[in-house]
Write a protein that holds these residues in place. Structure first.
Motif, short mmCIF file in Angstrom:
data_model
loop_
_atom_site.label_atom_id
_atom_site.label_comp_id
_atom_site.label_asym_id
_atom_site.label_seq_id
_atom_site.Cartn_x
_atom_site.Cartn_y
_atom_site.Cartn_z
N ASP A 204 0.83 -1.21 0.00
CA ASP A 204 0.00 0.00 0.00
C ASP A 204 0.86 1.25 0.00
O ASP A 204 0.61 2.20 -0.74
CB ASP A 204 -0.91 0.01 1.24
CG ASP A 204 -2.16 -0.80 0.99
OD1 ASP A 204 -2.42 -1.10 -0.20
OD2 ASP A 204 -2.87 -1.13 1.95
N ALA B 153 2.26 4.63 -3.64
CA ALA B 153 2.44 6.07 -3.82
C ALA B 153 3.76 6.38 -4.54
O ALA B 153 4.03 7.53 -4.84
CB ALA B 153 2.42 6.75 -2.46
N GLU C 246 10.90 7.89 -6.76
CA GLU C 246 11.05 7.01 -5.60
C GLU C 246 11.64 5.67 -6.01
O GLU C 246 12.44 5.09 -5.29
CB GLU C 246 9.70 6.80 -4.90
CG GLU C 246 9.23 7.96 -4.05
CD GLU C 246 8.65 9.09 -4.86
OE1 GLU C 246 8.30 8.85 -6.04
OE2 GLU C 246 8.56 10.21 -4.34
#
Lengths: 505, 163
Positions: A137, A141, A146
């Protein structure tokens, strides 16, 4: 309770007759591979990967995971019976496993190893189940910035924590990344690094070719020189009374085993650490916290149980970042990742949304694999004793043939077979000169992701390099990477300062 | 050991230069229009880092005293490893011409009987059993055809029987 629902669905997949059969085949093969000195889970998965085309992709991954699992159990068998670790992950098991065997307690040691592995495996699979979905989860994002920062972090753990020569580690990372760029440019589609204008290079260098070369051919070449004389196999007999006694003995070691499991799980998640250091650390801690530390090294049952729980827990731990983030926690999981990409199951958070059946099927298959491994392990001990007497040249010749044919099968190009032989010889020489192999394989698998995420970020940010630092999550990852990178440097500076202060030396 | 370390580092430097030379085919610098580095940048600069690190290893080795006299290879191992490598190369070279079903059994026979000094029973069982297994596993089950070279015509009746 959503978790239990998912897990129940998963068991519906993993308990299907085909998958159950596959798990049993996988752990049995893994146990044999792990028990053979010189061959560990990485070698097993590398050699077997090309022939898993025989089953559907989801089952193929379950098969490979079962081999991985079985090999972790199997490593202890030769540590105890031969005194040679069956795989590097079982080094710590020799410390007390071998003395136990010499005292005629080989059977007890084998039972302890199998039961401890089962405990370590089970605790870590429960941890895995709890952590997997939340971590996925969070990872949802993640954007390209990242992703790049995370891959960078994975590589810097090798520099900071890997323990190998820093320069050699960096070389191997760069070599793997450079090899991953062979073929067509990801963004523009133009050919690059087409060596000798050989058309075979247009499709790039498959991770499989490198893995079979390094872990198949290279490993056997390496073992040819270390295994000149046939080792002595300690006979082991198993009776039910002994089994019962062993289980009772193991039951007293809950503290050691749970410590080992937690330690192994979290150490295993780090790409540079993994099962071998986890097992050694667990052994050390068990000795520190033991009431009778003087017995360690002379055949203490805790000395077998502690490393065995930790190395099994670590193998589960290394699956966690692979499945949820797409960053493998060990060379073996790097191969699993490569295999999954090959089959169109791209690991990462989206997998949990797009392919929940597969993800939970795989997770639940770890439970069944664990149970199957302990049962097969205990049932087949006489067979392992017999198999360990197999002359090494028989095993080597068969592995060579499997490497050549297995390397040819996926692409059906002899070009790849030549590359395998080349990588095998090069890998053997590099390994002999203390170049670490794990970062090389990891870099080749992660290279395309790293380059793509780097360039995508820069394109979307109009070339602003600071974008990696400005975003909070990727900025944190980069900061940690810098710290890991600086660690060996700091050590160097410290040593240098000390030398300056004491010129007498 | 020190010499071997230098030779290997030197080879890595040469390899880096070769990679860099190849990488310059595509732009290695900043790509003004799209933002971000060009297609050759990644391999070029990674190879450059490799070059510098390998150079560092050589420099470091110059400062070390050649204290350990332990050889990189002992002559015994070197012999086995070289022989096995040559055998592998010959096997792969034979594959397109004579096919996998001649090259691989030849390799197995040599490895088991001559290199491994095994008895006839073990040698023949493995040498003859392996190709049969390979045929049924790869060709019949997986439908992956192994190279056959000039032996191709002899397989046609088998194909007719099993496909």
């Amino acid at each position: 309770m959503e978790l239990l629902g998912h897990l129940a669905d998963g068991f519906a997949t993993s308990l299907s007759p085909l998958n159950l059969f596959i798990v049993i085949i996988g752990v049995t093969a893994g146990l044999f591979i792990g028990a053979m000195p010189g061959l560990g889970s990485v070698n097993g998965v590398a050699i077997v990967l090309p022939i898993t085309f025989i089953v559907p992709p989801a089952s193929a991954i379950i098969l490979l995971a079962a081999i991985y699992y079985g090999a972790m159990y199997g490593g202890a068998i030769s540590s105890i019976l031969l005194g040679i670790p069956g795989a590097s992950t079982a080094v710590a098991t020799t410390f007390d496993g071998r003395p136990m065997a010499q005292q005629g307690k080989a059977g007890l040691a084998l039972i302890a190893a199998a039961c401890a592995s089962f405990v370590g495996g089970t605790i870590s699979v429960v941890l895995f189940t709890l952590f997997a979905a939340p971590l996925a989860d969070i990872a949802l994002a993640f954007g390209p910035a990242e992703e790049f920062a995370l891959v960078l972090l994975a590589f810097t753990t090798f520099v900071g924590l890997g323990g190998d020569d820093v320069l050699k580690t960096i070389i191997m990372i760069c070599l793997g990344l450079a090899l991953s760029t062979v073929g067509l440019d990801l963004i523009s589609g133009q050919p690059r690094l087409i060596f000798f204008d050989e058309p075979g290079f247009y499709s790039g260098i498959s991770f499989l070719v490198l893995a079979i070369g390094v872990y198949g051919i290279g490993e056997i070449l390496y073992t040819i020189e270390t295994q000149k004389t046939a080792p002595q196999v300690t006979p082991a007999k198993l009776t039910f009374t002994e089994l019962w006694y062993g289980i009772k003995e193991i039951n007293k070691l809950w503290k050691t085993m749970s410590l080992g499991s937690f330690l192994g799980f979290f150490v295993g998640m780090l790409p540079a650490a993994g099962a071998t250091p986890a097992a050694l650390m667990s052994y050390g801690i068990a000795k520190l916290t033991s009431k009778t530390p003087e017995k360690f090294g002379k055949g203490a049952i805790e000395g077998v149980a502690a490393p065995e729980t930790a190395n099994n827990a670590a193998s589960t731990g290394s699956l966690l970042p692979m499945l949820t983030l797409g960053i493998p926690g060990s060379p073996t999981t790097a191969l699993l990742l490569g295999g999954m990409v090959m089959w169109g199951l791209v690991p990462g958070p989206m997998l949990f949304i797009e392919q929940p059946d597969f993800v939970w099927g795989l997770i639940s298959s770890l439970y069944t694999a664990n149970l199957a491994a302990v049962l097969v392990n205990l049932a087949l001990i006489p067979l392992f004793v017999w198999a360990l007497r197999m002359p090494f040249t028989v095993l080597c010749s068969l592995v060579f043939v499997l490497c050549l044919v297995g390397g040819y099968a996926p692409s059906q190009k002899l070009h790849d077979v030549w590359l395998i032989v080349g990588f095998g010889v090069a890998g053997y020489l590099l390994r002999k000169a203390d170049y670490p192999m794990a970062p090389l394989v990891l870099a080749l698998v992660l290279g395309p992701l790293m380059e793509k995420s780097f360039r995508q970020t820069l394109i979307s940010e109009q070339g602003n390099v600071l974008a990696f630092i400005e975003r909070p999550i990727s900025g944190t990852f980069i900061a940690i990477s810098v710290i890991f990178f600086a660690l060996p440097l700091l050590k160097h500076v410290k040593r240098w300062l000390k030398r300056d202060l004491s010129p007498a030396e | 050991m020190l010499t071997a370390d230098r030779v290997i580092a030197g080879a890595i430097m040469a390899l880096s230069v070769y990679f860099m030379w190849h990488a310059t085919v595509l732009p290695i610098g900043w790509n003004g229009e799209t933002g971000g580095p060009g297609g050759g940048a990644f391999p070029f600069w990674l190879s450059a880092i490799m070059f510098v690190c390998a150079g560092g290893i050589i420099l470091r080795s110059l400062r070390e005293k050649p204290s350990d006299t332990e050889p990189f290879f002992d002559s015994d191992t070197l012999r086995s490893v070289v022989i096995v490598t040559i055998a592998l190369v010959i096997t792969v070279a034979l594959m397109p011409w004579a096919g996998a079903y001649i090259a691989l059994p030849l390799f197995l026979f040599w490895y088991l009987k001559i290199f491994g000094k095994h008895g006839w029973v073990v040698t023949l069982a493995i040498t003859l059993g392996t190709p049969v297994f390979l045929f049924f596993f790869f060709e019949v089950t997986l439908k992956i055809l192994l190279p056959k070279g000039f032996t191709e015509p002899y397989f046609i009746p088998l194909y007719a029987r099993f496909f």
